[in-house]
Design a protein around this motif. Structure first.
Motif, PDB file in Angstrom:
ATOM      1  N   SER A  86       0.815  -1.221   0.000  1.00  0.00           N
ATOM      2  CA  SER A  86       0.000   0.000   0.000  1.00  0.00           C
ATOM      3  C   SER A  86       0.849   1.271   0.000  1.00  0.00           C
ATOM      4  CB  SER A  86      -0.963   0.007   1.190  1.00  0.00           C
ATOM      5  OG  SER A  86      -0.261   0.222   2.387  1.00  0.00           O
ATOM      6  N   ARG A  87       2.137   1.130   0.291  1.00  0.00           N
ATOM      7  CA  ARG A  87       3.001   2.316   0.193  1.00  0.00           C
ATOM      8  C   ARG A  87       2.949   2.908  -1.208  1.00  0.00           C
ATOM      9  NH1 ARG A  87       5.610   1.652   4.933  1.00  0.00           N
ATOM     10  NH2 ARG A  87       6.081  -0.524   5.357  1.00  0.00           N
ATOM     11  N   THR A  88       2.694   2.043  -2.187  1.00  0.00           N
ATOM     12  CA  THR A  88       2.657   2.557  -3.570  1.00  0.00           C
ATOM     13  C   THR A  88       1.243   2.520  -4.169  1.00  0.00           C
ATOM     14  OG1 THR A  88       3.419   0.350  -4.237  1.00  0.00           O
ATOM     15  CG2 THR A  88       5.066   2.107  -4.155  1.00  0.00           C
ATOM     16  N   PHE A  89       0.218   2.276  -3.340  1.00  0.00           N
ATOM     17  CA  PHE A  89      -1.149   2.480  -3.843  1.00  0.00           C
ATOM     18  C   PHE A  89      -1.300   3.977  -4.141  1.00  0.00           C
ATOM     19  CE2 PHE A  89      -3.578  -1.074  -1.293  1.00  0.00           C
ATOM     20  CZ  PHE A  89      -2.776  -2.036  -1.875  1.00  0.00           C
ATOM     21  N   GLU A  90      -2.200   4.292  -5.044  1.00  0.00           N
ATOM     22  CA  GLU A  90      -2.410   5.705  -5.351  1.00  0.00           C
ATOM     23  C   GLU A  90      -3.866   6.097  -5.240  1.00  0.00           C
ATOM     24  OE1 GLU A  90      -0.670   6.926  -9.019  1.00  0.00           O
ATOM     25  OE2 GLU A  90       1.302   6.126  -8.462  1.00  0.00           O
ATOM     26  N   LYS A  91      -4.069   7.374  -5.084  1.00  0.00           N
ATOM     27  CA  LYS A  91      -5.433   7.902  -5.121  1.00  0.00           C
ATOM     28  C   LYS A  91      -5.882   7.984  -6.570  1.00  0.00           C
ATOM     29  CE  LYS A  91      -5.000  10.694  -0.972  1.00  0.00           C
ATOM     30  NZ  LYS A  91      -6.149  10.962  -0.148  1.00  0.00           N
ATOM     31  N   ILE A  92      -7.140   7.693  -6.811  1.00  0.00           N
ATOM     32  CA  ILE A  92      -7.685   7.912  -8.148  1.00  0.00           C
ATOM     33  C   ILE A  92      -7.979   9.402  -8.258  1.00  0.00           C
ATOM     34  CG2 ILE A  92      -9.666   7.461  -9.652  1.00  0.00           C
ATOM     35  CD1 ILE A  92      -9.868   4.694  -8.261  1.00  0.00           C
ATOM     36  N   THR A 152      -5.517  -0.255  -5.401  1.00  0.00           N
ATOM     37  CA  THR A 152      -4.930  -0.859  -6.594  1.00  0.00           C
ATOM     38  C   THR A 152      -5.669  -2.156  -6.926  1.00  0.00           C
ATOM     39  OG1 THR A 152      -2.861  -1.274  -7.764  1.00  0.00           O
ATOM     40  CG2 THR A 152      -3.114  -2.353  -5.638  1.00  0.00           C
ATOM     41  N   PHE A 153      -5.241  -2.796  -7.985  1.00  0.00           N
ATOM     42  CA  PHE A 153      -5.999  -3.896  -8.543  1.00  0.00           C
ATOM     43  C   PHE A 153      -5.048  -5.049  -8.838  1.00  0.00           C
ATOM     44  CE2 PHE A 153      -8.491  -5.588 -12.275  1.00  0.00           C
ATOM     45  CZ  PHE A 153      -9.605  -5.953 -11.528  1.00  0.00           C
ATOM     46  N   ARG A 168      -1.632  -5.064 -10.874  1.00  0.00           N
ATOM     47  CA  ARG A 168      -0.484  -5.829 -10.375  1.00  0.00           C
ATOM     48  C   ARG A 168      -0.750  -7.320 -10.431  1.00  0.00           C
ATOM     49  NH1 ARG A 168       1.257  -2.085  -5.096  1.00  0.00           N
ATOM     50  NH2 ARG A 168       0.987  -0.113  -6.213  1.00  0.00           N
ATOM     51  N   ARG A 169       0.331  -8.059 -10.427  1.00  0.00           N
ATOM     52  CA  ARG A 169       0.209  -9.521 -10.291  1.00  0.00           C
ATOM     53  C   ARG A 169      -0.136  -9.847  -8.853  1.00  0.00           C
ATOM     54  NH1 ARG A 169       3.022 -13.109 -13.602  1.00  0.00           N
ATOM     55  NH2 ARG A 169       2.208 -14.811 -12.350  1.00  0.00           N
ATOM     56  N   ILE A 170      -1.004 -10.811  -8.681  1.00  0.00           N
ATOM     57  CA  ILE A 170      -1.432 -11.183  -7.335  1.00  0.00           C
ATOM     58  C   ILE A 170      -0.215 -11.564  -6.489  1.00  0.00           C
ATOM     59  CG2 ILE A 170      -1.845 -13.629  -7.831  1.00  0.00           C
ATOM     60  CD1 ILE A 170      -4.516 -13.243  -6.183  1.00  0.00           C
ATOM     61  N   THR A 171      -0.241 -11.178  -5.233  1.00  0.00           N
ATOM     62  CA  THR A 171       0.905 -11.397  -4.352  1.00  0.00           C
ATOM     63  C   THR A 171       0.805 -12.792  -3.717  1.00  0.00           C
ATOM     64  OG1 THR A 171      -0.353 -10.538  -2.507  1.00  0.00           O
ATOM     65  CG2 THR A 171       0.957  -8.946  -3.755  1.00  0.00           C
ATOM     66  N   PRO A 215     -13.272 -16.341  -7.504  1.00  0.00           N
ATOM     67  CA  PRO A 215     -12.599 -15.039  -7.572  1.00  0.00           C
ATOM     68  C   PRO A 215     -11.361 -15.106  -8.463  1.00  0.00           C
ATOM     69  CG  PRO A 215     -12.148 -16.099  -5.467  1.00  0.00           C
ATOM     70  CD  PRO A 215     -13.136 -16.974  -6.187  1.00  0.00           C
ATOM     71  N   ASN A 216     -11.230 -14.148  -9.374  1.00  0.00           N
ATOM     72  CA  ASN A 216     -10.050 -14.115 -10.238  1.00  0.00           C
ATOM     73  C   ASN A 216      -9.425 -12.724 -10.275  1.00  0.00           C
ATOM     74  OD1 ASN A 216     -12.032 -12.839 -11.653  1.00  0.00           O
ATOM     75  ND2 ASN A 216     -12.228 -14.406 -13.241  1.00  0.00           N
ATOM     76  N   ALA A 217      -9.927 -11.831  -9.426  1.00  0.00           N
ATOM     77  CA  ALA A 217      -9.352 -10.489  -9.344  1.00  0.00           C
ATOM     78  C   ALA A 217      -9.558  -9.978  -7.924  1.00  0.00           C
ATOM     79  CB  ALA A 217     -10.045  -9.554 -10.325  1.00  0.00           C
ATOM     80  N   ALA A 218      -8.674  -9.112  -7.503  1.00  0.00           N
ATOM     81  CA  ALA A 218      -8.815  -8.533  -6.163  1.00  0.00           C
ATOM     82  C   ALA A 218      -8.561  -7.035  -6.252  1.00  0.00           C
ATOM     83  CB  ALA A 218      -7.830  -9.175  -5.195  1.00  0.00           C
ATOM     84  N   PHE A 219      -9.462  -6.286  -5.677  1.00  0.00           N
ATOM     85  CA  PHE A 219      -9.311  -4.836  -5.624  1.00  0.00           C
ATOM     86  C   PHE A 219      -8.935  -4.502  -4.188  1.00  0.00           C
ATOM     87  CE2 PHE A 219     -10.689  -0.442  -5.586  1.00  0.00           C
ATOM     88  CZ  PHE A 219     -10.240  -0.006  -6.815  1.00  0.00           C
ATOM     89  N   ALA A 220      -7.808  -3.835  -3.994  1.00  0.00           N
ATOM     90  CA  ALA A 220      -7.357  -3.552  -2.624  1.00  0.00           C
ATOM     91  C   ALA A 220      -7.436  -2.060  -2.324  1.00  0.00           C
ATOM     92  CB  ALA A 220      -5.923  -4.036  -2.448  1.00  0.00           C
ATOM     93  N   ASN A 221      -7.886  -1.741  -1.130  1.00  0.00           N
ATOM     94  CA  ASN A 221      -8.007  -0.344  -0.686  1.00  0.00           C
ATOM     95  C   ASN A 221      -7.191  -0.141   0.585  1.00  0.00           C
ATOM     96  OD1 ASN A 221     -10.232   0.504  -2.544  1.00  0.00           O
ATOM     97  ND2 ASN A 221     -11.342  -1.089  -1.441  1.00  0.00           N
ATOM     98  N   CYS A 222      -6.644   1.043   0.729  1.00  0.00           N
ATOM     99  CA  CYS A 222      -5.970   1.400   1.977  1.00  0.00           C
ATOM    100  C   CYS A 222      -6.558   2.709   2.501  1.00  0.00           C
ATOM    101  CB  CYS A 222      -4.467   1.571   1.733  1.00  0.00           C
ATOM    102  SG  CYS A 222      -3.598   2.132   3.205  1.00  0.00           S
ATOM    103  N   TYR A 223      -6.937   2.701   3.781  1.00  0.00           N
ATOM    104  CA  TYR A 223      -7.476   3.899   4.433  1.00  0.00           C
ATOM    105  C   TYR A 223      -6.455   4.310   5.484  1.00  0.00           C
ATOM    106  CZ  TYR A 223     -11.681   2.049   2.229  1.00  0.00           C
ATOM    107  OH  TYR A 223     -12.580   1.557   1.316  1.00  0.00           O
TER     108      TYR A 223
END
Ligand SMILES: O=C(O)CCC(=O)C(=O)O
Ligand SMILES: [Fe+2]
Length: 490
Positions: free
Chosen positions: A162-168, A184-185, A239-242, A284-292
């Motif tokens: 999440s250090r490199t997640f960005e705001k839309i 991010t996605f 991103r590629r899934i971790t 599930p084949n995709a993950a959308f991640a959010n950081c608050y």
């Protein structure tokens, strides 16, 4: 994330064009709270987002009404509005003592018994207990979902990510507005990464906002409708899934499928899946991640886009780190005279407490009938690993048949977005495809509109033959993903 905007237009629709005439509802992203907040923030820069949010709720989502009420006020936020922010977490009310139908629903003997309405318009009903959540919302929740070490490993990995997640970001008039949290996605293969970057469009930056009469600029006063057109965007940060996301995925998948079956047995009419709900296992084949990052970061009321998930989508949402409030509210349609067609209390806000390591399942009735948000908090309890941050991962089942190469294209030549009539009684619950609006370099929306037809299982029926011709390669992709998942490090 390289979110960008290729053109912002505002256009007088004093004589509405064909798109607006054929549009079956007045809420095409009218309800996108973030856009409304962005508009309000640009008009009233002295007000905090949570004040604007509460004011928006108090005025039934009308930007015009909020703007009018703020126009004469000093730029200092009003104390009354501040009190609307989410309370300190840990304050949730359990309804175990007086919610009426839990045991019946749990036994599965009397499915679909209507639960007593406990929400109240203008107030927030706080829920903690999983039985209460299942009973009074379209969600179910599992506390302490993962083994503790696994949850912490995933949290650490995601905090690092999440250090490199960005705001839309998007632009309204001359202001660049950033989403009030970062995201991010993730997808599973390199091929999917490329497909996501190059072929999928997301509504997050492709928003048409309609509201009217607008008081901020005197010359605008007589206009009935303003249209803000933001361009569609491609996700650039895919991103590629971790390793940890992949390790957790089968557990999420198993639990969500179990919850779906339980919900069908205990809540749906005759114990059968809903019309348009897929009978297939949820994969599930995709993950959308959010950081608050801190109490003020949030996401406004919205429904998730169905374009690639199909109707009656199910989403598995994992919460890690700081506990926050997930708010849901039902959308009650209005009749031709703008009167609510059901008890206004049904629109009351319900808050679900989301502690660390909880899995929330948004069931099939969620996206079409309800809106959800993460409310700003007045205070939070810091988490020993995450500090003030909350991580959320929503696992999603992107359906091959909804790949943009199959969905209708509008006159702009790009794949359209799938919506449902939510706020109008007329045609309520009908799905339709519409232009993403303004995603050509010129930023002009086209007039495309088409009702969407699905079979009972939610498969689009207009182009099955075309889909079948392409299906082998899609199946190969899916198989490849699941093989990777099985052989992943764990
Ligand atoms: O953070 C959450 O729990 C919800 C996020 C959400 O609604 C979304 O990503 O669409
Ligand atoms: Fe969402």
């Amino acid at each position: 994330m390289d979110a960008f905007l290729r053109g912002v237009k505002r256009k007088s629709t004093a004589s509405p064009g064909p798109r607006l005439e054929t549009c079956p509802q007045d809420d095409n992203e009218e309800d996108s709270t973030d856009v409304k907040l962005a508009i309000l923030a640009s008009l009233h820069p002295g007000f905090e987002p949570d004040v604007l949010l509460e004011s928006l709720l108090a005025h039934d989502g009308s930007v015009e009404a909020v703007s009018a009420s703020l126009a004469d006020t000093d730029a200092r936020p009003a104390p009354v509005a501040r009190s609307g922010a989410a309370a300190v977490v840990g304050n949730q009310t359990s309804l175990r003592g007086f919610a009426t139908t839990n045991s019946i629903v749990k036994s599965g003997i009397t499915p679909t018994k209507k639960s007593k309405l406990l929400s109240r318009k203008g107030t927030t009903l706080r829920l903690y207990d999983p039985d209460d959540v299942a009973e009074h919302t379209p969600c179910s929740i599992i506390h302490n979902f993962l083994p503790a070490d696994m949850a912490n490993d995933l949290l650490r990995e995601m905090l690092d990510e999440s250090r490199t997640f960005e705001k839309i970001t998007f632009k309204i008039f001359d202001n660049v507005v950033a989403s009030p949290h970062t995201s991010t996605f993730y997808v599973e293969t390199e091929a999917e990464q490329s497909i996501q970057k190059n072929e999928y469009y997301y509504n997050g930056s492709s928003l048409t906002v309609c509201f009217g009469p607008y008081n901020a600029n005197p010359e605008d006063r007589d206009l009935h409708l303003w249209e803000f057109v933001l361009t569609a965007k491609y996700f650039q940060d895919v991103r590629r899934i971790t390793p940890q996301l992949l390790r957790v995925k089968p557990l999420v998948s198993e639990a969500v499928n179990r919850e779906i079956q339980h919900r069908i047995r205990t809540k749906y009419p005759d114990g059968r899946k809903l019309k348009y709900q897929s009978p297939d296992p949820w994969q599930p084949n995709a993950a959308f991640a959010n950081c608050y990052n801190g109490p003020q970061e949030h996401v406004g009321y919205h429904s998730d886009q169905l374009t690639y998930l199909g109707p009656r989508a199910v989403i598995g949402s994992l919460s890690l780190g700081v506990a926050r409030e997930f708010r849901v509210r039902k959308v009650i349609p209005r009749d031709a005279d703008n009167n609510l067609t059901d008890d206004p209390d049904a629109e009351g806000q319900i808050s679900i407490h989301l502690p660390h390591n909880s899995l929330l399942v948004m069931h099939s009735e969620m996206q079409e009938l309800w809106k959800h948000s993460i409310a700003p908090a007045q205070a939070i309890d810091p988490h020993p690993i995450a500090g003030i941050r909350r991580i959320n991962v929503t696992y999603r089942d992107y359906k091959a048949i909804f790949h943009p190469k199959y969905t209708p294209k509008c006159k702009c030549g790009i794949p359209t977005v799938l919506k449902v009539v939510q706020k109008r009684k007329e045609n309520w619950g009908r799905y339709f495809w519409m232009c993403h609006a303004g995603n050509t370099p010129e930023g002009q929306s086209c007039s495309f509109f088409k009702w969407a037809d699905f079979d009972d299982d939610g498969n689009p029926i207009w182009d099955v033959a075309r889909y079948r011709r392409n299906r082998p390669s899609l199946q190969d992709t899916t198989r490849q993903c699941s093989v990777e998942a099985q052989t992943s490090p764990s």
